[in-house]
Design a protein around this motif. Structure first.
Motif, PDB file in Angstrom:
ATOM      1  N   VAL A 116       0.846  -1.200   0.000  1.00 52.37           N
ATOM      2  CA  VAL A 116       0.000   0.000   0.000  1.00 52.37           C
ATOM      3  C   VAL A 116       0.881   1.250   0.000  1.00 52.37           C
ATOM      4  O   VAL A 116       0.619   2.222  -0.707  1.00 52.37           O
ATOM      5  N   TYR A 119       2.345   1.717  -3.474  1.00 54.08           N
ATOM      6  CA  TYR A 119       1.346   2.051  -4.489  1.00 54.08           C
ATOM      7  C   TYR A 119       0.842   3.477  -4.327  1.00 54.08           C
ATOM      8  O   TYR A 119       0.630   4.182  -5.302  1.00 54.08           O
ATOM      9  N   THR A 120       0.630   3.884  -3.068  1.00 54.00           N
ATOM     10  CA  THR A 120       0.055   5.210  -2.836  1.00 54.00           C
ATOM     11  C   THR A 120       1.120   6.279  -2.630  1.00 54.00           C
ATOM     12  O   THR A 120       0.793   7.435  -2.387  1.00 54.00           O
ATOM     13  N   SER A 122       3.039   6.578  -0.093  1.00 59.35           N
ATOM     14  CA  SER A 122       2.973   7.038   1.292  1.00 59.35           C
ATOM     15  C   SER A 122       4.149   6.461   2.054  1.00 59.35           C
ATOM     16  O   SER A 122       4.638   5.385   1.734  1.00 59.35           O
ATOM     17  N   LYS A 353     -13.186   4.707  -1.063  1.00 58.02           N
ATOM     18  CA  LYS A 353     -11.958   5.486  -1.249  1.00 58.02           C
ATOM     19  C   LYS A 353     -11.710   6.333  -0.008  1.00 58.02           C
ATOM     20  O   LYS A 353     -12.564   7.117   0.398  1.00 58.02           O
ATOM     21  N   VAL A 358      -3.412   8.523   4.187  1.00 56.88           N
ATOM     22  CA  VAL A 358      -3.017   7.635   3.101  1.00 56.88           C
ATOM     23  C   VAL A 358      -4.231   7.519   2.174  1.00 56.88           C
ATOM     24  O   VAL A 358      -5.279   7.032   2.588  1.00 56.88           O
ATOM     25  N   TYR A 360      -6.254   5.859  -0.438  1.00 54.96           N
ATOM     26  CA  TYR A 360      -6.291   4.548  -1.093  1.00 54.96           C
ATOM     27  C   TYR A 360      -7.723   4.124  -1.335  1.00 54.96           C
ATOM     28  O   TYR A 360      -8.641   4.604  -0.685  1.00 54.96           O
ATOM     29  N   ASN A 361      -7.895   3.219  -2.294  1.00 56.71           N
ATOM     30  CA  ASN A 361      -9.214   2.668  -2.569  1.00 56.71           C
ATOM     31  C   ASN A 361      -9.283   1.272  -1.950  1.00 56.71           C
ATOM     32  O   ASN A 361      -8.591   0.357  -2.365  1.00 56.71           O
ATOM     33  N   ALA A 665      -3.118  10.017 -11.876  1.00 54.81           N
ATOM     34  CA  ALA A 665      -2.699  10.321 -10.509  1.00 54.81           C
ATOM     35  C   ALA A 665      -2.846  11.821 -10.330  1.00 54.81           C
ATOM     36  O   ALA A 665      -2.446  12.599 -11.198  1.00 54.81           O
ATOM     37  N   GLN A 726       3.795   5.118 -10.490  1.00 53.35           N
ATOM     38  CA  GLN A 726       4.588   5.358  -9.268  1.00 53.35           C
ATOM     39  C   GLN A 726       6.020   5.809  -9.536  1.00 53.35           C
ATOM     40  O   GLN A 726       6.476   6.774  -8.923  1.00 53.35           O
ATOM     41  N   ASP A 747      -2.701  11.456  -5.058  1.00 55.18           N
ATOM     42  CA  ASP A 747      -3.907  10.634  -5.134  1.00 55.18           C
ATOM     43  C   ASP A 747      -3.811   9.750  -6.372  1.00 55.18           C
ATOM     44  O   ASP A 747      -4.083  10.191  -7.485  1.00 55.18           O
ATOM     45  N   VAL A 748      -3.357   8.507  -6.155  1.00 57.15           N
ATOM     46  CA  VAL A 748      -3.246   7.564  -7.266  1.00 57.15           C
ATOM     47  C   VAL A 748      -4.639   6.998  -7.537  1.00 57.15           C
ATOM     48  O   VAL A 748      -5.355   6.652  -6.598  1.00 57.15           O
TER      49      VAL A 748
END
Ligand code: ADP
Ligand code: ZN
Length: 754
Positions: A116, A119-120, A122, A353, A358, A360-361, A665, A726, A747-748
């Protein structure tokens, strides 16, 4: 713990300054024996884990929860996996203080935290913080009472005392707090009974509220179509490998009954199941259904739970004692030792979402969680998202479909009310055809619902004399009148003012006038139009938690209510058998902003709302008030042809390489001053990546260019589907320093562009 210090998180440089040599580690280094070091991830936004020295008598393993010194305090962290580096010389390492006696964080959850974070974009510690939020290092033992084995003959049995004994006869022992609630007595009564020898007090683990659900209790008699879907899901669970299945079926087709069979299979296999619902705090009906199917309630996880029950629940999950968790987004971060199934109900919901911290969805991360735990994921919806449909079409997800409503119930008949042809009376919002339909419904003794996705009385307050609009000082938003509270309220920052008696601009008295309807105004109109009807408002200001939701649901089920007036809260999965007429006050509302997903989301929301009507024998009727009946969204709803609509929506997204056929993004720049926000946004614009298949949109003021007093600018990165965002983002962000007082949020896969 020092809470203020915790809030002011230390930055890394400051931290390294404060790392004095640890004497124990230093001695070891001098004596020449190699010291062992391990990486420990801490719940703070550092770039990665820090190394710590391992004292000789300790043997920490990856996943162990440890106490370590940090900045002159002791902090809880988790032993991480990568080999410890040697950047910090051995004599500077501080030793681990101790290993906390708590179930270690399982490897799949550690991998999930890393995933996570990557991907985000963070810091991994921020993601870890979500997993550690309720970790308790304290004793979870509580005061328990049981009945005395040989009851004293001196204690008098008053009615309150009788209630206590009766409650204990059903369940024993019971935590003092629960017993007080169950018997409706104070702690003093319980203490008095203990003193009189009627009760015995003890300290112990609160008995887990999580009894084993019984998978073999008699479930619903499934139709052949339902059986087929259930069998496929059971097989996916039995395979104990990762897979994703979309369970798609019209509202009321029995999707819930079907996926509960997958949960049953998971229970039979002795593994844990996680079911994610978008509004778990309001899902009383779901919990009652679970209880009917399995005999006991599931463990529930959401942010409104008290901290004691959260600690107990987390511990029970970690020890494998909570076989089924039904939860909100954050349930993904629970330490399941043996996760066997993840279900995401209403997978299309934007509520999955998380928009702050962080970003994330949870729907997408649920799939990742399942993959890392080698178990199946099941995505459930009557109106699946385009993302999920695209994954089905690409063959990545399996597809199960329930085509019909259960028990022969038909789908409701949809009508469009053209507001240009049959407008409401002046100053009113319900058009004559809708009023007539509601009247007819109420006369038949059935229930009706009016839906408007807007809280409060009126979205805009305007001065009739000078045209001044009442605006939030902290946000690019109007203040919303809440008449019952005599306030104007900002729905973004919570700023409130009393409703002024004169215009703050031109000072004319009584010139402020409400413009447009909110749900309170519709209620007022409904009270005039249907004075006999017993009304119930369902909005987040009236349905504030699980009890209120359960009360509302029961009142509707028991026909103590004739007319429901609600916001999007009413769209969520409710099953009200006597509800036959649904009126949508403003079907065009969600289309206004023209965002990427406006059409898709409007179709989904209105279809879900419509799906509340006619779920039992009596047929349902849905009326959509609109100014644009010819719009493809209205036509799709009118003809019930969502597939065709989604296909054409997919085509237009494909043409422009928009998601899910391209990737997005968002960068949200925010600062205390407009100049700072502009400056940083310009810098980011200048440093923007370029190349084939890469497009940058912006910088531009965000639609909410002021939010909670912060000035906001946006940039949007758009790339082809085969390009990963990313690495591009990482490279881009690394070239632009962020000045003090400014922030860049990433915000991906954005779904909101405000
Ligand atoms: P969905 O989740 O697709 O909207 P539900 O699972 O909520 O549908 O089912 C709608 C209603 O029909 C519920 O009250 C459910 O209990 C009932 N139902 C569905 N399938 C069956 C079945 N096979 N036997 C009895 N009742 C069923
Ligand atoms: Zn505001």
């Amino acid at each position: 713990m020092d809470h203020d210090a915790r809030r002011n998180r230390p930055d890394r440089a400051a931290l390294l300054d404060h790392l004095p040599a640890a004497p124990a580690a230093g001695d070891q280094a001098r004596s020449g024996s190699a010291i062992r070091r391990v990486p420990v991830l801490l719940p703070y936004p550092f770039a990665g884990p820090f190394d710590y020295a391992v004292p000789r008598d300790m043997d920490p393993r990856p996943g162990d929860i440890v106490l370590v010194p940090l900045n002159r305090r002791e902090e809880v962290g988790v032993v991480w996996d990568e080999p410890a580096g040697d950047a910090v010389p051995a004599h500077k390492l501080k030793p681990i203080v101790g290993i906390i006696d708590s179930a270690p964080m399982p490897a799949p959850l550690r991998r999930f935290v890393d995933w996570v974070a990557a991907y985000t974009l963070s810091p991994p510690g921020d993601v870890l913080a979500m997993a550690l939020r309720v970790l308790s290092t304290q004793d979870t033992r509580v005061l328990l009472y049981r009945r005395a084995e040989v009851p004293s003959t001196t204690g008098r049995i008053t009615p309150p005392r009788r209630r206590v004994l009766d409650a204990l006869a059903k369940r024993e022992p019971m935590a003092a707090a629960d017993l007080g609630v169950a018997a409706g007595v104070s702690a003093g009564v319980l203490r008095g009974m203990a003193d009189a020898g009627l009760l015995v007090a003890e300290h112990g683990a609160a008995e887990p509220p999580f009894q084993r659900p019984d998978p073999d209790r008699h479930g619903a008699e499934l139709s052949p179509q339902q059986q087929e879907a259930a069998a496929a899901l059971r097989q996916a669970v039995a395979q104990r490998t990762f897979s994703v299945t979309l369970l798609d079926g019209v509202t009321g087709s029995g999707k819930t009954e079907v996926y509960l069979e997958a949960v049953a299979e998971c229970l039979r296999a002795g593994r844990q199941a996680l079911v994610m619902l978008p509004e778990i705090a309001l899902s009383s009906q779901w919990i009652e259904r679970f209880q009917r199917r399995f005999g006991v309630a599931p463990a529930v996880w959401h942010s409104d739970l008290g901290s004691r029950i959260r600690k107990i629940t987390r511990k029970a999950v970690a020890e494998g004692k909570a076989p089924v968790i039904v939860g909100a987004r954050s349930a993904l971060f629970l330490p399941f030792p043996d996760l066997g199934l993840v279900v995401v109900d209403e997978e299309h919901e934007a509520a999955f979402k998380q928009q702050d911290g962080v970003i994330y969805n949870a729907r997408d991360m649920a799939v990742v969680r399942a993959r890392l735990s080698s178990c199946p994921a099941v995505l459930v919806s009557a109106t699946p998202s385009l993302e999920t449909v695209a994954n089905v079409e690409a063959g990545r997800y399996a597809h199960l479909r329930l085509a019909n409503r259960h028990g022969g119930a038909s789908l409701p008949k949809v009508e469009l009310v053209d507001l240009r042809e049959t407008p409401p009376e002046r100053g009113k919002f319900l058009a004559p055809p809708l009023v007539a339909a509601v009247h007819a419904t109420l006369e038949r003794g059935e229930q009706a619902m009016l839906f408007l996705n807007r809280r409060g009385y009126a979205p805009l307050t305007l001065c009739r004399a000078c045209g001044h609009r009442m605006q939030c000082p902290n946000c690019s938003a109007w203040l919303v009148e809440h008449r019952t509270r005599h306030q104007l309220l900002c729905h973004h920052c919570g700023h409130t003012i009393p409703i002024p008696s004169e215009c703050p601009n031109c000072h004319v008295k009584d010139s402020l006038t409400p413009v447009g309807p909110g749900i309170e105004r519709i209620t007022e109109e409904a009270a005039e139009a249907f004075p006999e009807a017993r009304r119930l408002i369902m909005a987040s200001d009236t349905i504030t938690g699980p009890h209120a939701a359960a009360d509302a649901a029961h009142a509707i089920e028991d026909r103590a209510v004739d007319l429901i007036i609600g916001t999007q809260l009413v769209a969520k999965g409710w099953h009200f058998p006597h509800l036959t007429c649904v009126g949508v006050v403003d079907a065009d509302l969600g289309l206004a902003g023209g965002e990427l997903r406006a059409s898709e989301r409007t179709v989904q929301l209105l279809h879900q709302v419509a799906g509340r009507a006619g779920r039992a024998e009596a047929p349902g009727q849905v009326m959509l008030q609109t100014f644009i009946p010819e719009h493809p969204v209205m036509q799709a709803l009118l003809h019930g042809d969502l597939d065709a609509f989604m296909a054409s929506e997919a085509d237009s997204r494909r043409d422009g390489e928009w998601p899910p056929y391209g990737r997005l993004a968002g960068l949200i720049v925010s600062a205390d001053t407009a100049a700072d926000a502009d400056g940083l946004a310009r810098e980011l614009g200048r440093a923007a990546p370029y190349g084939e298949g890469v497009t940058i949109l912006g910088p531009a003021p965000a639609p909410m260019s002021l939010l909670r007093g912060r000035h906001r600018r946006r940039l949007l990165l758009k790339v082809r589907r085969d390009v990963a965002v990313q690495p591009i983002l990482r490279q881009w962000l690394s070239t632009v320093p962020v000045p003090r007082g400014c922030r860049v949020d990433v915000d991906v896969d954005p779904i909101s562009f405000l």
